[in-house]
Design an enzyme around this catalytic site. Structure first.
Site, mmCIF file in Angstrom:
data_model
loop_
_atom_site.group_PDB
_atom_site.id
_atom_site.type_symbol
_atom_site.label_atom_id
_atom_site.label_comp_id
_atom_site.label_asym_id
_atom_site.label_seq_id
_atom_site.Cartn_x
_atom_site.Cartn_y
_atom_site.Cartn_z
ATOM 1 N N ARG A 94 -4.200 -10.497 3.343
ATOM 2 C CA ARG A 94 -4.364 -10.417 1.887
ATOM 3 C C ARG A 94 -3.081 -9.821 1.306
ATOM 4 O O ARG A 94 -2.752 -8.662 1.580
ATOM 5 C CB ARG A 94 -5.580 -9.558 1.548
ATOM 6 N N LYS B 161 0.820 -1.205 0.000
ATOM 7 C CA LYS B 161 0.000 0.000 0.000
ATOM 8 C C LYS B 161 0.860 1.263 0.000
ATOM 9 O O LYS B 161 2.028 1.265 0.386
ATOM 10 C CB LYS B 161 -0.938 -0.004 1.209
#
Length: 350
Positions: free
Chosen positions: A324, A289
């Site tokens: 994830r 991210k």
């Protein structure tokens, strides 16, 4: 005890010699010795597990210490007594990390088998990018992207989830063998989604997001990020239960990077164990991210493995059950080392 939030903390390596002083977290491999009591209008305080008082009657306490039952999904059983990996498979041309890499169904299916062989418990397949600034995709285009992949995986021994906000995509994917729905809108984008999931009996991952992908990073604001997200997820769980979805079929995801600043993401990661009070497994999706790049000298997407593993370690330390990730072999290895440390602590030498 309204307005009170309970966050397990003070983790210990093993419960031996601490009778009455520690409690087991969610039926997993972690034990904690303290509860951080949070309120919006008061400073936090620490309460020892050995002296809980009326905290022991709080519904969150029962949920924090309650075991998460396994999910029976066809021939597969997904257990939550130790952490598991969900591998990301984006069948999109514009995903922030691997856009276009898995656009060919044959290559995408091969990648799914590779991730499964590397230790991923679930393969999460998506046909719409939800990166910041992404435009929505027509549901039929989304189906056209994921359906050929699901068809190729349907008869393989692979547990798949469908990453979508749309009821039509959910319905089609479940009919093609997907077993879990992963909705980044927390079942708010499509009014029919609740009914589709309730009728199918499929488990659902309810993720928090502030705003839509097109605008979510414009100027995210919270009164108290950790508690605001907890309350939002709690309300969405209640709505799902009212629609006929059982609590033991729900997984929550605090939505790292979805309508959050770097500061918000770090606040959530530091307080992850709070979400055990919702009584569901927790999924953490922070792989590669943007905030990792911001903390690492603006490292590019391909150079964020180290930061992704650091976030995974933070989740492991607070009892997160599902991760994830893009980098499956490295993440599985990290979990196996962590599991080895836990096993050693729980098997003391005589």
């Amino acid at each position: 005890m309204t307005g009170i939030y309970l966050r397990p903390t003070g983790f210990v390596d093993a419960p031996f010699h601490f009778d009455g002083q520690v409690a087991r977290l969610a039926g997993g491999a972690l034990w904690f010795s303290q509860i951080e009591v949070l309120q919006r209008a008061a400073p936090p305080r620490l309460v020892p597990v050995s002296d809980l008082g009326d905290i022991e009657t709080h519904i969150a306490w029962a949920r924090i210490t309650g075991q998460r039952p396994p999910l029976e999904l066809g021939s597969r059983i997904l257990r939550f007594d130790e952490p598991r990996i969900m591998g990301i498979l984006n069948a999109t041309p514009d995903s922030f990390s691997d856009g276009g890499k898995h656009a060919d169904p044959e290559k995408a299916a091969a990648a799914a088998f590779d991730m499964s062989a590397a230790g991923a418990a679930i393969i999460d397949i998506g046909g719409e990018s939800t990166r910041p600034g992404a435009d929505p995709v027509w549901e039929q285009d989304e189906i056209a992207r994921v359906a050929p992949i699901l068809d190729r995986l349907k008869h393989g021994d692979i547990l798949t989830s469908i990453d979508t906000r749309k009821s039509a995509v959910m319905r089609d994917a479940l009919g093609r063998g997907a077993r879990i729905v992963n909705d980044v809108s927390g079942l708010t984008h499509d009014d029919a989604s609740m009914s589709v999931i309730a009728k199918s009996g499929a488990p659902v991952i309810i993720m928090h997001a502030q705003g839509d992908p097109a605008n979510m990073q414009d100027a995210p604001q919270y009164d108290h990020a950790l508690l605001d997200i907890y309350d939002w997820l709690s309300a969405r769980i209640d709505a799902a239960i009212a629609a006929g979805i059982a609590r033991d079929r729900i997984i929550v995801d605090p939505g790292i990077g979805f309508g959050k600043s770097v500061r918000h993401n770090l606040e959530i990661l530091n307080g992850l164990s709070l979400f055990h009070g919702l009584g569901t497994p927790i999924l953490l999706g922070a792989s590669r991210k943007r905030f990792i790049g911001a903390l690492a000298g603006e490292a590019g997407v391909a150079d964020r493995l180290g930061g992704s593993l650091a976030v995974l370690a933070a989740g492991l330390a607070q009892g997160v059950q599902l991760f994830r990730v893009h980098d499956v072999p490295e993440s599985v290895q990290a979990i196996r080392v962590w599991r080895g440390l836990k096993d050693a602590a729980l098997s003391p030498l005589a």
